[in-house]
Design a protein around this motif. Structure first.
Motif: not given
Length: 363
Positions: A38-43, A169-171, A184-186
């Motif tokens: 989920i974190d990866a897809l948020q980014a 924008d939330w991670r 590539g970072g958020a």
């Protein structure tokens, strides 16, 4: 031609290239790998599965299969909606008459221009996020469409002015720095000013793309073309232009109560105007802050946070006092339940159960 988000190379096998699961917490519904996914897809909401899998140390098929399970169970989903600059947005506090709460909550959930609904414990009963094409239509929608509902005692409206940070924008912050570097970072959240009138409606083709991606933000270009009546090339070109021009917002959401984030608090705060932009930008970068927006009215900064239980409220407010001495918390309201978020209907555990497509009220 780059890989479409939902398509997998034929050469990728079903076996994993790394750990396929962490220890799943029966109370959360998510494994450690699920949260990292989920974190990866948020980014990178539309990154190819090969890129997502590489960042997480699993193959593309594993990443895709795990996300499909999360999506099928309503635990996580990727959605899309108009960018902030294209809409007039307000936050409406609703007080209900005795015994009318359930009826009013159900009624506002069904309104396509009420894109989020939170049931609250405080001096109001419902906290609504509302979109409209311009200020006059916003006023009519709130006063007639919401205020005219049977059972509504009163409404109070705060006009959104500048959005410093939102759900996009939330991670989850479940990935380690090395894994995140692979994506590539958020990007840093940037302030976005809401519109007071709709300068130009999106073209029918762009609206069709928005509608399709609202239901599934990871649809491949071929699927988008089939759903919208465009060629795959046209769907790709138009969507890439919308992303480049900032006309569309993509994000990955999750059933946050099942990830241990059981408490949502809405803060109405005040900060001296000279410090508003600086404070808004800094607040938006805090890991607890889900949304930060300047609003009209006596309290000029609205802040929404997700916390690990009520016990986290005092420490968070102590953090606010330490880092933002000029910020004054005027009111805190705890959400009891969020039955609708960005057009998605949610059950009591925060799982997606359906969707009311976003639609603006008429001029």
């Amino acid at each position: 031609m780059s890989e479409s988000p939902s398509e997998l190379p034929e050469s990728i096998s079903e076996s994993t290239n790394g750990p396929d699961s962490g220890t799943e917490d029966a109370l959360s519904g998510f494994s450690e790998l699920d949260l990292a996914l989920i974190d990866a897809l948020q980014a990178a909401p539309r990154a190819p599965w090969t890129r997502i899998g590489q960042a997480l140390g699993v193959n593309a098929t594993t990443a895709a299969r795990r996300f499909e399970r999360l999506r099928a169970e309503g635990l996580a989903w990727v959605t899309a909606y108009d960018a902030a600059k294209t809409a007039t947005v307000a936050y409406v506090e609703v007080r209900c008459r005795p015994r009318a709460f359930d009826r009013v909550s159900a009624a506002v959930r069904a309104l396509p221009w009420v894109f989020s609904v939170d049931e609250t414990a405080g001096d109001f009963d419902l906290f609504l996020s509302v979109a409209a094409p311009d200020l006059p239509s916003l006023g009519r929608a709130v006063h007639r469409g919401i205020g005219g509902l049977r059972g509504v005692r009163s409404t109070r409206t705060r006009l959104g002015i500048t959005l410093y940070g939102e759900g996009r924008d939330w991670r989850m912050r479940a990935m380690n720095p090395a894994e995140r570097a692979g994506l590539g970072g958020a990007p840093t959240a940037r302030p976005r000013t809401y519109s007071t009138h709709l300068h130009e409606r999106p073209s029918p083709q762009d609206q069709a793309l928005l509608s399709a991606l609202g239901a599934d933000g990871r649809l491949g270009y071929g699927e988008l073309g089939a759903l919208t009546g465009m060629s795959e090339h046209t769907a790709r070109r138009r969507l890439q232009r919308m992303i480049r021009d900032g006309d569309i917002t993509l994000r990955c959401d999750l059933a946050h109560p099942m990830a241990g984030l059981s408490t949502m608090v809405v803060y109405r705060t005040s900060v001296p105007h000279a410090l508003l932009e600086q404070t808004g930008n800094a607040l938006a970068r805090l890991e607890q802050v889900r949304m930060c927006v300047s609003v009209s009215g006596p309290y000029n900064l609205l802040v929404l946070v997700w916390l690990h239980g009520l016990g986290a409220v005092d420490p968070f407010e102590a953090l606010l006092a330490e880092r933002f001495p000029a910020l004054e918390v005027r009111d805190r309201t705890v959400a009891l339940h969020s039955p609708k978020r960005m057009s998605w209907l949610l059950d009591e555990h925060g799982r997606a159960t359906g969707r009311v497509p976003l639609g603006l009220p008429e001029h």
